[in-house]
Write an enzyme that holds these catalytic residues in place. Structure first.
Site: not given
Length: 489
Positions: A92, A235, A240, A340
């Site tokens: 953990d 994101d 990118h 997306k």
């Protein structure tokens, strides 16, 4: 096959039961093992909260690796020797005391390279680094690999970088962007700096505009909880797309070595013209997919995806116009887009050259030449030229010169993660992002996100399975440009 390995090392994968580990990291390590790029004494230890016995974990990995490598590349002999390297330990990450158990498991091996790969939520990066240090696992041979995104803003990125930097020297921090490991991306550098043909033309006197597209047909899938907090800007664009822009626009480094390459990328990020205030409305488009159809299949709206807020204003699509204020690129628009649940999956860079200055042949003015570097689904480079159409007269038509890597190079192409993992093991940071690059990217992105909160809170809707919001087409049409797509409509 001749052995090509370096020193023995320990590769410790946090998040060892997750999607990234199963689909990308472990298949890549299998290939590196099979092709004898890993030292015989290199160990792979996967960590996660799930209570697996090591043998049960190996069976789980075998199922995934066999699915994600080519069937001809998977053999029982290679798997048997690879699985002998592979171990698993439940851990953990949030519990500092568990890292002492990890230290005992790894043992005391002074001078042995240790790669700590954090395939975890970004919130766990800094605590994990601090726990590793507290357990005595960080020395001059320890390296840490961080997946994107690093931070949610410039302030949070600085905070994470400060915490990581308090434990690991910058030379041992590897911020990974798998796009930079793709063969076609590295061929962009070879095309520019390994050939005399393009470099004289690679400037505003000859290039009309540049398009960088990373489009996906899938929705957010099982990443709804993360994605609803991040959105397409954090994101994809901040990492990118801006990295691809840097490789297109950077000057030639003095040497092809980490600091020289990253210095040139940083100059481009610092030369990006800020997009602030009302320019955010004029030069950016943010969208969100609604219910739609593709190939007869009904696709859900974003706000009905699992773990997504039903009132969410998170963007699933971004298009923007960027400009670089330097001598080489002044006046050349760079159009970036990502999204997306779109009509087609593709990642490509389009360099649109200017048309000839004078129409010599009858008919319409010839189109400018176009260079297209495709990153996915296939990797290729194509150059469009004008040629005489067969027959009488001098009518021109566009033809393409194509380089398809699968056809040109009759051997298996490395996956991006294979190359990048081996670079980490060898300590080569050329294809990784430096701290100041990350922070420069956030410095440019933050005002756009802030502007959205003020003047552009609601994303424009687009039907799932379409090419995105109509406003993204208008963004280019205002300058007489159009996205390079093969649309059916």
């Amino acid at each position: 096959m001749t052995a090509r390995w370096g020193n023995a090392c320990d590769i410790v994968v946090f998040g060892g039961t997750g999607d990234l580990a199963m689909r990308k990291l472990l298949p890549a390590l299998y290939y590196l093992h099979r092709d004898r790029h890993l030292h015989p004494q290199t160990r792979i230890l996967a960590l996660a909260r799930a209570r697996h016995e090591p043998e049960a974990y190996r069976r789980l990995v075998r199922r995934h690796v066999s699915q994600h490598v080519a069937s001809a590349d998977f053999s029982e002999d290679s798997w048997g020797s690879f699985s002998a390297r592979l171990d698993y330990m439940p851990l953990d990450i949030s519990q500092r005391l568990e890292f002492a158990r990890l230290a005992r498991h790894l043992g005391d091996s002074p001078g042995r390279v240790r790669v700590f790969y954090l395939a975890t939520l970004p919130d766990l990066f800094a605590p994990t680094a601090l726990h590793l240090h507290g357990a005595g696992l960080v020395d001059d041979q320890a390296r840490i690999v961080l997946e994107k995104p690093l931070g949610e803003s410039l302030a949070t990125a600085r905070r994470v970088n400060d915490q990581i930097g308090s434990v690991f020297d910058e030379s041992r921090v590897f911020r990974i962007d798998h796009f930079l490991g793709k063969e076609a991306v590295q061929n962009l550098l070879a095309l520019r700096f390994g050939n005399a043909l393009f470099e004289p033309l690679w400037r505003n006197g000859h290039i009309d505009h540049v398009q960088i597209s990373v489009l996906e047909t899938v929705g957010v899938e099982n990443r709804g909880a993360y994605y609803d907090q991040a959105g397409a800007m954090r994101d994809m664009v901040q990492n990118h797309l801006l990295q691809l822009l840097c490789l297109v626009a950077m000057e030639a480094p003095v040497h092809f070595e980490p600091e020289a390459v990253r210095n040139e990328k940083l100059k481009i990020l610092e030369a990006l013209r800020p997009i602030t205030g009302m320019d955010v409305q004029d030069q950016t488009v943010r969208g969100q997919y609604s219910r739609g159809r593709r190939a007869g299949e009904t696709l859900p709206a974003y706000y009905f995806e699992k773990s997504v807020d039903h009132d969410s204003n998170t963007e699933t699509y971004v298009a923007l116009r960027a400009e670089i204020d330097n001598w080489r690129w002044a006046g050349v628009p760079f159009y970036l887009r990502t999204g997306k649940s779109l009509a087609q999956r593709k990642s490509e860079i389009v360099i649109q050259f200017k048309s000839v200055p004078h129409r010599l042949f009858p008919g319409t003015t010839p189109e400018g030449n176009r260079l297209v570097i495709r990153l996915q689904p296939d990797e290729s480079i194509s150059l469009s030229l004008m040629a005489k159409s067969p027959g009488r007269g001098m009518a021109l038509q566009e033809v393409e010169l194509d380089l398809h890597f699968d056809e040109a190079f009759k051997r298996r192409r490395w996956d991006a993660y294979e190359r990048l993992l081996l670079d980490v093991i060898e300590g080569d940071a050329t294809l990784f992002m430096r701290r100041d690059e990350i922070e420069a990217a956030w410095r440019w992105v933050d005002p756009i996100i802030g502007g959205w909160q003020e003047v552009y809170r609601s994303p424009k809707r687009y039907a799932a399975g379409s090419w995105g919001p109509e406003a993204a087409d208008s963004l280019l049409e205002r300058a007489g440009h159009a996205w390079f797509d093969e649309r059916g409509d």
